[in-house]
Motif scaffolding. Structure first.
Motif, PDB file in Angstrom:
ATOM      1  N   ALA A  39      24.166 -79.243  32.207  1.00  0.00           N
ATOM      2  CA  ALA A  39      23.558 -80.643  32.048  1.00  0.00           C
ATOM      3  C   ALA A  39      24.455 -81.381  30.372  1.00  0.00           C
ATOM      4  O   ALA A  39      25.131 -82.277  30.358  1.00  0.00           O
ATOM      5  CB  ALA A  39      22.120 -81.034  31.780  1.00  0.00           C
ATOM      6  N   ASP A  40      24.014 -80.489  29.444  1.00  0.00           N
ATOM      7  CA  ASP A  40      24.591 -81.037  28.094  1.00  0.00           C
ATOM      8  C   ASP A  40      26.055 -80.685  27.986  1.00  0.00           C
ATOM      9  O   ASP A  40      26.636 -81.671  27.265  1.00  0.00           O
ATOM     10  CB  ASP A  40      23.805 -79.786  27.164  1.00  0.00           C
ATOM     11  CG  ASP A  40      22.406 -80.250  27.091  1.00  0.00           C
ATOM     12  OD1 ASP A  40      21.923 -81.075  27.381  1.00  0.00           O
ATOM     13  OD2 ASP A  40      21.779 -79.085  26.567  1.00  0.00           O
TER      14      ASP A  40
ATOM     15  N   HIS B 177      28.113 -81.381  30.533  1.00  0.00           N
ATOM     16  CA  HIS B 177      28.620 -82.146  31.591  1.00  0.00           C
ATOM     17  C   HIS B 177      29.254 -81.343  32.561  1.00  0.00           C
ATOM     18  O   HIS B 177      30.473 -82.066  33.054  1.00  0.00           O
ATOM     19  CB  HIS B 177      29.352 -83.536  31.133  1.00  0.00           C
ATOM     20  CG  HIS B 177      28.713 -84.460  30.091  1.00  0.00           C
ATOM     21  ND1 HIS B 177      29.221 -85.841  30.157  1.00  0.00           N
ATOM     22  CD2 HIS B 177      27.639 -84.203  29.569  1.00  0.00           C
ATOM     23  CE1 HIS B 177      27.996 -86.248  29.284  1.00  0.00           C
ATOM     24  NE2 HIS B 177      27.058 -85.315  29.026  1.00  0.00           N
TER      25      HIS B 177
ATOM     26  N   HIS C  36      29.696 -80.346  35.910  1.00  0.00           N
ATOM     27  CA  HIS C  36      29.239 -80.686  37.062  1.00  0.00           C
ATOM     28  C   HIS C  36      29.618 -79.596  38.179  1.00  0.00           C
ATOM     29  O   HIS C  36      28.952 -79.139  39.169  1.00  0.00           O
ATOM     30  CB  HIS C  36      29.797 -82.054  37.526  1.00  0.00           C
ATOM     31  CG  HIS C  36      29.464 -82.931  36.495  1.00  0.00           C
ATOM     32  ND1 HIS C  36      30.526 -83.977  36.094  1.00  0.00           N
ATOM     33  CD2 HIS C  36      28.404 -83.286  35.962  1.00  0.00           C
ATOM     34  CE1 HIS C  36      30.124 -84.796  35.175  1.00  0.00           C
ATOM     35  NE2 HIS C  36      28.869 -84.498  35.223  1.00  0.00           N
TER      36      HIS C  36
ATOM     37  N   LEU D 252      26.628 -87.801  38.643  1.00  0.00           N
ATOM     38  CA  LEU D 252      26.459 -87.523  37.259  1.00  0.00           C
ATOM     39  C   LEU D 252      27.549 -87.828  36.386  1.00  0.00           C
ATOM     40  O   LEU D 252      27.254 -88.427  35.028  1.00  0.00           O
ATOM     41  CB  LEU D 252      26.210 -85.976  37.058  1.00  0.00           C
ATOM     42  CG  LEU D 252      25.089 -85.551  37.242  1.00  0.00           C
ATOM     43  CD1 LEU D 252      24.890 -83.716  37.235  1.00  0.00           C
ATOM     44  CD2 LEU D 252      23.741 -85.779  36.214  1.00  0.00           C
TER      45      LEU D 252
ATOM     46  N   GLN E  72      25.942 -90.052  33.405  1.00  0.00           N
ATOM     47  CA  GLN E  72      26.332 -89.397  32.037  1.00  0.00           C
ATOM     48  C   GLN E  72      27.297 -90.016  31.024  1.00  0.00           C
ATOM     49  O   GLN E  72      27.458 -89.787  29.778  1.00  0.00           O
ATOM     50  CB  GLN E  72      26.539 -87.700  32.120  1.00  0.00           C
ATOM     51  CG  GLN E  72      25.476 -86.967  32.553  1.00  0.00           C
ATOM     52  CD  GLN E  72      25.925 -85.522  32.735  1.00  0.00           C
ATOM     53  OE1 GLN E  72      27.251 -85.435  33.086  1.00  0.00           O
ATOM     54  NE2 GLN E  72      24.841 -84.697  32.630  1.00  0.00           N
TER      55      GLN E  72
ATOM     56  N   MET F 154      26.186 -91.506  27.862  1.00  0.00           N
ATOM     57  CA  MET F 154      25.475 -90.220  27.025  1.00  0.00           C
ATOM     58  C   MET F 154      26.408 -89.578  26.162  1.00  0.00           C
ATOM     59  O   MET F 154      26.990 -88.612  26.672  1.00  0.00           O
ATOM     60  CB  MET F 154      24.564 -89.287  27.889  1.00  0.00           C
ATOM     61  CG  MET F 154      23.555 -90.061  28.744  1.00  0.00           C
ATOM     62  SD  MET F 154      22.695 -89.028  29.651  1.00  0.00           S
ATOM     63  CE  MET F 154      21.600 -90.152  30.646  1.00  0.00           C
TER      64      MET F 154
ATOM     65  N   LEU G 158      23.943 -84.890  24.857  1.00  0.00           N
ATOM     66  CA  LEU G 158      22.574 -84.303  25.563  1.00  0.00           C
ATOM     67  C   LEU G 158      22.444 -83.138  24.990  1.00  0.00           C
ATOM     68  O   LEU G 158      23.232 -82.321  24.930  1.00  0.00           O
ATOM     69  CB  LEU G 158      23.043 -84.419  27.100  1.00  0.00           C
ATOM     70  CG  LEU G 158      22.979 -85.380  27.929  1.00  0.00           C
ATOM     71  CD1 LEU G 158      23.719 -85.145  29.324  1.00  0.00           C
ATOM     72  CD2 LEU G 158      21.773 -86.102  28.189  1.00  0.00           C
TER      73      LEU G 158
ATOM     74  N   HIS H 232      19.185 -80.444  25.737  1.00  0.00           N
ATOM     75  CA  HIS H 232      17.985 -80.119  26.521  1.00  0.00           C
ATOM     76  C   HIS H 232      17.242 -78.786  26.113  1.00  0.00           C
ATOM     77  O   HIS H 232      18.024 -77.609  25.652  1.00  0.00           O
ATOM     78  CB  HIS H 232      18.055 -79.734  27.912  1.00  0.00           C
ATOM     79  CG  HIS H 232      18.638 -80.914  28.896  1.00  0.00           C
ATOM     80  ND1 HIS H 232      19.679 -81.516  28.731  1.00  0.00           N
ATOM     81  CD2 HIS H 232      17.754 -81.701  29.752  1.00  0.00           C
ATOM     82  CE1 HIS H 232      19.774 -82.691  29.537  1.00  0.00           C
ATOM     83  NE2 HIS H 232      18.527 -82.738  30.240  1.00  0.00           N
TER      84      HIS H 232
ATOM     85  N   HIS I 186      18.802 -87.462  23.951  1.00  0.00           N
ATOM     86  CA  HIS I 186      19.997 -88.098  24.365  1.00  0.00           C
ATOM     87  C   HIS I 186      20.477 -89.143  23.620  1.00  0.00           C
ATOM     88  O   HIS I 186      19.411 -89.987  22.760  1.00  0.00           O
ATOM     89  CB  HIS I 186      19.619 -89.018  25.633  1.00  0.00           C
ATOM     90  CG  HIS I 186      18.773 -88.089  26.692  1.00  0.00           C
ATOM     91  ND1 HIS I 186      17.495 -87.702  26.745  1.00  0.00           N
ATOM     92  CD2 HIS I 186      19.196 -87.774  28.321  1.00  0.00           C
ATOM     93  CE1 HIS I 186      17.158 -87.181  27.683  1.00  0.00           C
ATOM     94  NE2 HIS I 186      18.000 -87.127  28.520  1.00  0.00           N
TER      95      HIS I 186
ATOM     96  N   VAL J  29      22.690 -92.467  23.453  1.00  0.00           N
ATOM     97  CA  VAL J  29      23.134 -93.031  24.526  1.00  0.00           C
ATOM     98  C   VAL J  29      23.854 -94.417  23.815  1.00  0.00           C
ATOM     99  O   VAL J  29      23.430 -95.301  23.111  1.00  0.00           O
ATOM    100  CB  VAL J  29      21.945 -93.855  25.444  1.00  0.00           C
ATOM    101  CG1 VAL J  29      22.473 -94.634  26.302  1.00  0.00           C
ATOM    102  CG2 VAL J  29      21.135 -92.616  25.938  1.00  0.00           C
TER     103      VAL J  29
ATOM    104  N   ALA K 190      30.067 -82.766  24.940  1.00  0.00           N
ATOM    105  CA  ALA K 190      30.261 -82.501  26.500  1.00  0.00           C
ATOM    106  C   ALA K 190      31.864 -82.190  26.761  1.00  0.00           C
ATOM    107  O   ALA K 190      32.829 -82.427  26.080  1.00  0.00           O
ATOM    108  CB  ALA K 190      30.034 -83.913  27.110  1.00  0.00           C
TER     109      ALA K 190
END
Length: 180
Positions: free
Chosen positions: A25-26, A28, A30, A60, A64, A67, A70, A72, A96, A98, A159
């Protein structure tokens, strides 16, 4: 004894799955995110998405895009194993940053992931993941400041493949789940 050892191996594999999710996620990543869900898995990210996880991953890049950061962080992870199925409650704090039209804001969400996992062909993956918010904090405008002398010259996460971790580590490859 073998049953206890297998239980520990399964618990560790599930914890590792959750940690890899945070990285995917952080960063990106995918392609890596797709490796974490079974093809028929469901995902519930509230107003962002509810449905098949693979469709969520397809969205995503759009979700994203604004963002800038990110981050987490997971902590308490309660897991109930039942053979090749398991359920888990994962506490998370997700930061986040943004980008809006003329400024950036910070959004911190304290919440939990409600997970269902399945081990198929010897590999644990998500079969259903739902995000739950327990609290939020918004800083408008963003208070992130990389120009402060205490962080001057430090590596800065980002990312994608330009994140410094990809050149620092040899074992972390974009799109690839390692040590599974």
């Amino acid at each position: 004894m073998q049953t206890q050892v297998q239980r520990l191996l399964d618990l560790e594999a599930i914890r590792n799955l959750v940690h890899i999710y945070c990285r995917a996620a952080d960063r990106h990543d995918h392609k890596l995110m797709r490796e974490l869900y079974h093809e028929d898995a469901l995902d519930d990210h509230g107003s962002f998405f509810k449905g098949l996880a693979m469709d969520f991953i397809d969205k995503l890049p759009e979700i994203q895009a604004p963002m800038e950061i990110l981050h987490h962080n997971t902590s308490t992870h309660n897991i109930e194993l039942d053979g090749d199925k398991a359920e888990g409650e994962v506490y998370v704090i997700a930061f986040h940053r943004v980008a809006l039209e003329k400024r950036s804001i910070d959004l911190i969400v304290g919440g939990r992931y409600l997970d269902k996992y399945e081990k198929r062909e010897g590999v644990w993956k998500f079969s259903h993941r739902a995000g739950l918010a327990d609290w939020t904090h918004i800083q408008d405008p963003s208070s992130v400041d990389f120009s402060h002398p205490l962080v001057s010259g430090a590596l800065v996460g980002q990312a994608g493949l330009d994140d410094p971790s990809y050149s620092f580590f040899q074992g972390f490859t974009a799109g690839k789940r390692s040590n599974v």
